[in-house]
Design a protein around this motif. Structure first.
Motif, PDB file in Angstrom:
ATOM      1  N   UNK A 119      -4.212  30.019  -3.437  1.00 48.95           N
ATOM      2  CA  UNK A 119      -4.622  29.035  -2.199  1.00 48.95           C
ATOM      3  C   UNK A 119      -3.194  28.211  -2.090  1.00 48.95           C
ATOM      4  N   UNK A 120      -2.639  27.778  -3.267  1.00 50.00           N
ATOM      5  CA  UNK A 120      -0.992  27.246  -3.329  1.00 50.00           C
ATOM      6  C   UNK A 120      -0.163  27.891  -2.404  1.00 50.00           C
ATOM      7  N   UNK A 121      -0.114  29.365  -2.517  1.00 45.62           N
ATOM      8  CA  UNK A 121       0.932  30.197  -1.895  1.00 45.62           C
ATOM      9  C   UNK A 121       0.478  30.154  -0.512  1.00 45.62           C
ATOM     10  N   UNK A 122      -0.892  30.670  -0.275  1.00 46.31           N
ATOM     11  CA  UNK A 122      -1.449  30.925   1.188  1.00 46.31           C
ATOM     12  C   UNK A 122      -1.009  29.743   2.035  1.00 46.31           C
ATOM     13  N   UNK A 123      -1.178  28.417   1.307  1.00 40.56           N
ATOM     14  CA  UNK A 123      -0.812  27.220   2.372  1.00 40.56           C
ATOM     15  C   UNK A 123       0.680  27.064   2.479  1.00 40.56           C
ATOM     16  N   UNK A 124       1.578  27.937   1.745  1.00 36.75           N
ATOM     17  CA  UNK A 124       2.969  27.890   1.848  1.00 36.75           C
ATOM     18  C   UNK A 124       3.339  29.012   2.623  1.00 36.75           C
ATOM     19  N   UNK A 125       2.612  29.791   3.427  1.00 30.38           N
ATOM     20  CA  UNK A 125       2.810  30.763   4.456  1.00 30.38           C
ATOM     21  C   UNK A 125       2.751  32.108   3.808  1.00 30.38           C
ATOM     22  N   UNK A 126       2.132  32.381   2.598  1.00 34.92           N
ATOM     23  CA  UNK A 126       2.163  33.645   1.887  1.00 34.92           C
ATOM     24  C   UNK A 126       0.687  34.216   2.557  1.00 34.92           C
ATOM     25  N   UNK A 127       1.080  35.765   2.738  1.00 33.37           N
ATOM     26  CA  UNK A 127      -0.002  36.677   2.814  1.00 33.37           C
ATOM     27  C   UNK A 127      -0.550  36.829   1.534  1.00 33.37           C
ATOM     28  N   UNK A 128      -1.845  36.971   1.223  1.00 31.73           N
ATOM     29  CA  UNK A 128      -2.281  36.928  -0.185  1.00 31.73           C
ATOM     30  C   UNK A 128      -3.467  38.007  -0.313  1.00 31.73           C
ATOM     31  N   UNK A 129      -3.311  38.727  -1.346  1.00 36.02           N
ATOM     32  CA  UNK A 129      -4.031  40.058  -1.401  1.00 36.02           C
ATOM     33  C   UNK A 129      -4.191  40.266  -3.079  1.00 36.02           C
ATOM     34  N   UNK A 130      -5.187  40.897  -3.342  1.00 33.37           N
ATOM     35  CA  UNK A 130      -5.544  41.101  -4.714  1.00 33.37           C
ATOM     36  C   UNK A 130      -6.510  42.433  -5.198  1.00 33.37           C
ATOM     37  N   UNK A 131      -6.387  43.140  -5.920  1.00 33.89           N
ATOM     38  CA  UNK A 131      -7.258  44.267  -6.237  1.00 33.89           C
ATOM     39  C   UNK A 131      -7.952  44.069  -7.670  1.00 33.89           C
ATOM     40  N   UNK A 132      -8.952  44.565  -8.045  1.00 32.79           N
ATOM     41  CA  UNK A 132      -9.283  44.789  -9.544  1.00 32.79           C
ATOM     42  C   UNK A 132     -10.529  44.042  -9.906  1.00 32.79           C
ATOM     43  N   UNK A 133     -10.153  43.489 -11.166  1.00 33.05           N
ATOM     44  CA  UNK A 133     -11.310  42.617 -11.794  1.00 33.05           C
ATOM     45  C   UNK A 133     -10.994  41.017 -11.461  1.00 33.05           C
ATOM     46  N   UNK A 134     -12.010  40.351 -10.844  1.00 34.32           N
ATOM     47  CA  UNK A 134     -11.799  38.994 -10.311  1.00 34.32           C
ATOM     48  C   UNK A 134     -12.384  38.010 -11.419  1.00 34.32           C
ATOM     49  N   UNK A 135     -13.587  38.011 -11.888  1.00 40.21           N
ATOM     50  CA  UNK A 135     -14.314  37.489 -12.881  1.00 40.21           C
ATOM     51  C   UNK A 135     -14.569  36.306 -12.561  1.00 40.21           C
ATOM     52  N   UNK A 136     -14.339  35.394 -11.509  1.00 43.68           N
ATOM     53  CA  UNK A 136     -14.405  34.065 -11.314  1.00 43.68           C
ATOM     54  C   UNK A 136     -15.267  33.615 -10.166  1.00 43.68           C
ATOM     55  N   UNK A 137     -15.967  34.526  -9.669  1.00 42.17           N
ATOM     56  CA  UNK A 137     -17.067  34.323  -8.626  1.00 42.17           C
ATOM     57  C   UNK A 137     -17.445  35.538  -8.081  1.00 42.17           C
ATOM     58  N   UNK A 138     -18.947  35.612  -8.026  1.00 42.87           N
ATOM     59  CA  UNK A 138     -19.559  36.766  -7.239  1.00 42.87           C
ATOM     60  C   UNK A 138     -19.470  36.752  -5.911  1.00 42.87           C
ATOM     61  N   UNK A 139     -19.831  38.229  -5.371  1.00 44.97           N
ATOM     62  CA  UNK A 139     -19.958  38.040  -3.914  1.00 44.97           C
ATOM     63  C   UNK A 139     -21.164  36.902  -3.376  1.00 44.97           C
ATOM     64  N   UNK A 140     -20.882  36.366  -2.319  1.00 43.27           N
ATOM     65  CA  UNK A 140     -21.777  35.348  -1.659  1.00 43.27           C
ATOM     66  C   UNK A 140     -21.813  34.068  -2.475  1.00 43.27           C
ATOM     67  N   UNK A 141     -20.834  33.954  -3.459  1.00 38.29           N
ATOM     68  CA  UNK A 141     -20.726  32.580  -4.053  1.00 38.29           C
ATOM     69  C   UNK A 141     -19.230  31.866  -3.727  1.00 38.29           C
ATOM     70  N   UNK A 142     -19.408  30.563  -3.810  1.00 43.25           N
ATOM     71  CA  UNK A 142     -18.094  29.887  -3.688  1.00 43.25           C
ATOM     72  C   UNK A 142     -16.906  30.318  -4.304  1.00 43.25           C
ATOM     73  N   UNK A 143     -17.139  30.854  -5.506  1.00 44.39           N
ATOM     74  CA  UNK A 143     -15.932  31.352  -6.390  1.00 44.39           C
ATOM     75  C   UNK A 143     -15.315  32.762  -6.012  1.00 44.39           C
ATOM     76  N   UNK A 144     -15.856  33.506  -5.168  1.00 46.03           N
ATOM     77  CA  UNK A 144     -15.394  34.781  -4.681  1.00 46.03           C
ATOM     78  C   UNK A 144     -13.828  34.625  -4.191  1.00 46.03           C
ATOM     79  N   UNK A 145     -13.490  35.759  -4.439  1.00 45.14           N
ATOM     80  CA  UNK A 145     -11.753  35.617  -4.225  1.00 45.14           C
ATOM     81  C   UNK A 145     -11.301  35.289  -2.794  1.00 45.14           C
ATOM     82  N   UNK A 146     -12.141  35.684  -1.867  1.00 41.65           N
ATOM     83  CA  UNK A 146     -11.776  35.468  -0.410  1.00 41.65           C
ATOM     84  C   UNK A 146     -12.098  34.006   0.017  1.00 41.65           C
ATOM     85  N   UNK A 147     -12.744  33.144  -0.908  1.00 33.70           N
ATOM     86  CA  UNK A 147     -12.862  31.717  -0.673  1.00 33.70           C
ATOM     87  C   UNK A 147     -11.834  31.101  -1.272  1.00 33.70           C
ATOM     88  N   UNK A 148     -11.120  31.696  -2.422  1.00 33.00           N
ATOM     89  CA  UNK A 148     -10.463  30.806  -3.332  1.00 33.00           C
ATOM     90  C   UNK A 148      -8.857  31.357  -2.863  1.00 33.00           C
TER      91      UNK A 148
END
Length: 465
Positions: A119-148
């Protein structure tokens, strides 16, 4: 039509498997460095040639080290996957971060209001992406990667799901890539899909600053129902003729594939002409697993393994490369941790750092200089929800460990005893007292992790490999 294009894009993703340092002043996007953070899963401190491995070949990762810097005293956020990733994303150490253990999973999600590195980098104008194991929030939860903070994510949102290398689906943003027959036909090895998604992201975003988090699952043990040794890999090449146990060949082959794909990432960065403005970091989320064949010496001279708070559970390989900024073929003995990544990347991106971070910027260490704060306190714990609750503190070269509430604190001088063989607690009662107070102070109980809570939800090891 939009849905059709989305489905076609997901299908192609599967089938295609085949900086100068900145201050806090405002700068243009063109001057901000891109950042690639590659993190292996359960790769030990001694599993790479650059860190002394003699049997498993890692030429591409070693080349990255030769072109950059090896950190000898870098620490993961915690001794297991979830806590380590949470520390990395939040900049808060193991006693403060949101998710502090692999079990129980579900109360540990990130929630609205939690601030992440992405979020910090996205707010600074970065395009942000990731792959692999997230572990911090399942699909449809607030903690999913694309909500964080992530614009896109491909892989495993759920930690248990990541134990399958031939899964029936992978998460992609808020969709699923369906691989229905994959557990039977084994057509798509998940790591290959993750690498393909990584390369696609870099190609598509090479003309602007980006942050990419490659949270690879190799060489983590797989579900036992997927492989008899818990080491799922398409082949044991190039180790099939070695006089090793079959499980050892598979583990080495996993690292071979990981190394090969790190080479692909570096090659692409060079081809795109962006290597001089790209910071690449390679590391692991915690120490090596105790089930790895002992001939590999997965954690080198370090004591303990994953889940331990001895050095073998938390000290990790950490390689950083950035031409023109990080000295070639250099080494650093500066003590750094995953909590330092958020403030460091924010510094490089000229982004605002959230208040109350436990980490500090380590840009000076990347440049080969000493850090101004060389007597910091580092803290880890493990077992809030288990039968035994452990804590560890490092101050300077001194390390204190307590293995279980009410147990005596052990003291080690890491400058002289990297293997933690000599407990010096009896000779330093004042240090024992100081570390005891720090252990009380550094952890903040939460509703998910009250200190000393015993987990009563059944077997805690069933899904926690």
């Amino acid at each position: 039509m939009h849905l059709r294009k989305k489905i076609m894009g997901l299908a192609l993703l599967v089938l295609a498997v085949a900086f100068q340092p900145t201050t806090a002043q405002q700068i243009s996007n063109e001057d901000k460095p891109s950042i690639i953070f590659i993190m292996a899963d359960d790769l030990g401190y001694g599993d790479l040639g650059a860190y002394g491995q003699e049997l498993i070949q890692t030429p591409n990762i070693d080349a990255l080290a030769n072109a950059g810097m090896i950190f000898r005293q870098a620490y993961a956020g915690g001794p297991v996957c979830t806590s380590s990733r949470s520390v990395l994303m939040t900049g808060l150490h193991n006693g403060h971060t949101v998710a502090r253990d692999n079990v129980p999973h579900y109360p540990t999600y990130l929630k609205e209001g939690d601030v992440t590195l992405a979020q910090v980098l996205k707010n600074a104008g970065y395009k942000t992406g990731g792959v692999g194991k997230w572990s911090l929030g399942d699909a449809q939860t607030d903690g999913r990667a694309t909500n964080m903070g992530f614009d896109t994510w491909t892989g495993y949102l759920n930690q248990d799901h990541a134990h399958f290398y031939y899964p029936s689906y992978l998460d992609h943003d808020d969709w699923k890539i369906l691989l229905t027959d994959n557990p039977i036909l084994r057509n798509h090895y998940s790591h290959d899909i993750l690498t393909n998604a990584t390369l696609n992201f870099i190609r598509e975003n090479s003309k602007k600053p980006f942050f990419f988090y490659a949270a690879y699952t190799l060489p983590h043990f797989s579900a036992p129902e997927e492989d008899e040794h818990g080491l799922t890999v398409p082949s044991t090449y190039p180790y099939e003729d070695k006089d090793w146990p079959e499980a050892a060949k598979k583990y080495a082959a996993m690292i071979y594939r990981l190394d090969k794909d790190v080479g692909k990432i570096v090659k692409l960065i060079n081809e795109l002409g962006i290597k001089d403005n790209t910071l690449i970091i390679f590391t692991s989320d915690n120490g090596g697993h105790s089930n790895v064949w002992k001939g590999f010496k997965t954690n080198g001279k370090l004591k303990g393994y994953k889940r331990d708070l001895y050095e073998g559970g938390i000290r990790v390989p950490f390689i950083a490369s950035w031409p023109g900024v990080i000295p070639d073929g250099s080494q650093s003995n500066e003590v750094i941790g995953f909590q330092d990544m958020l403030p460091t990347f924010a510094n490089l991106a000229s982004a605002a750092v959230p208040e109350n971070m436990d980490g500090i910027t380590v840009v000076e260490a990347l440049k080969g200089n000493a850090l101004p704060e060389n007597n910091r306190v580092f803290y880890w714990d493990f077992g809030h929800t288990r039968l035994r609750y452990d804590q560890a503190v490092r101050i300077g070269n001194w390390k204190g460990i307590r293995r279980g509430q009410g147990q005596p604190i052990e003291i080690y001088d890491l400058a002289k005893d990297i293997s933690e063989k000599h407990n010096l607690a009896n000779a330093h009662p004042e240090l024992v007292n100081k570390i005891n107070k720090l252990m009380e102070k550094m952890v903040i109980p939460s509703t998910s992790y009250p200190v000393g809570r015993v987990y009563n939800g059944g077997s805690i090891w069933k899904k926690d490999w």
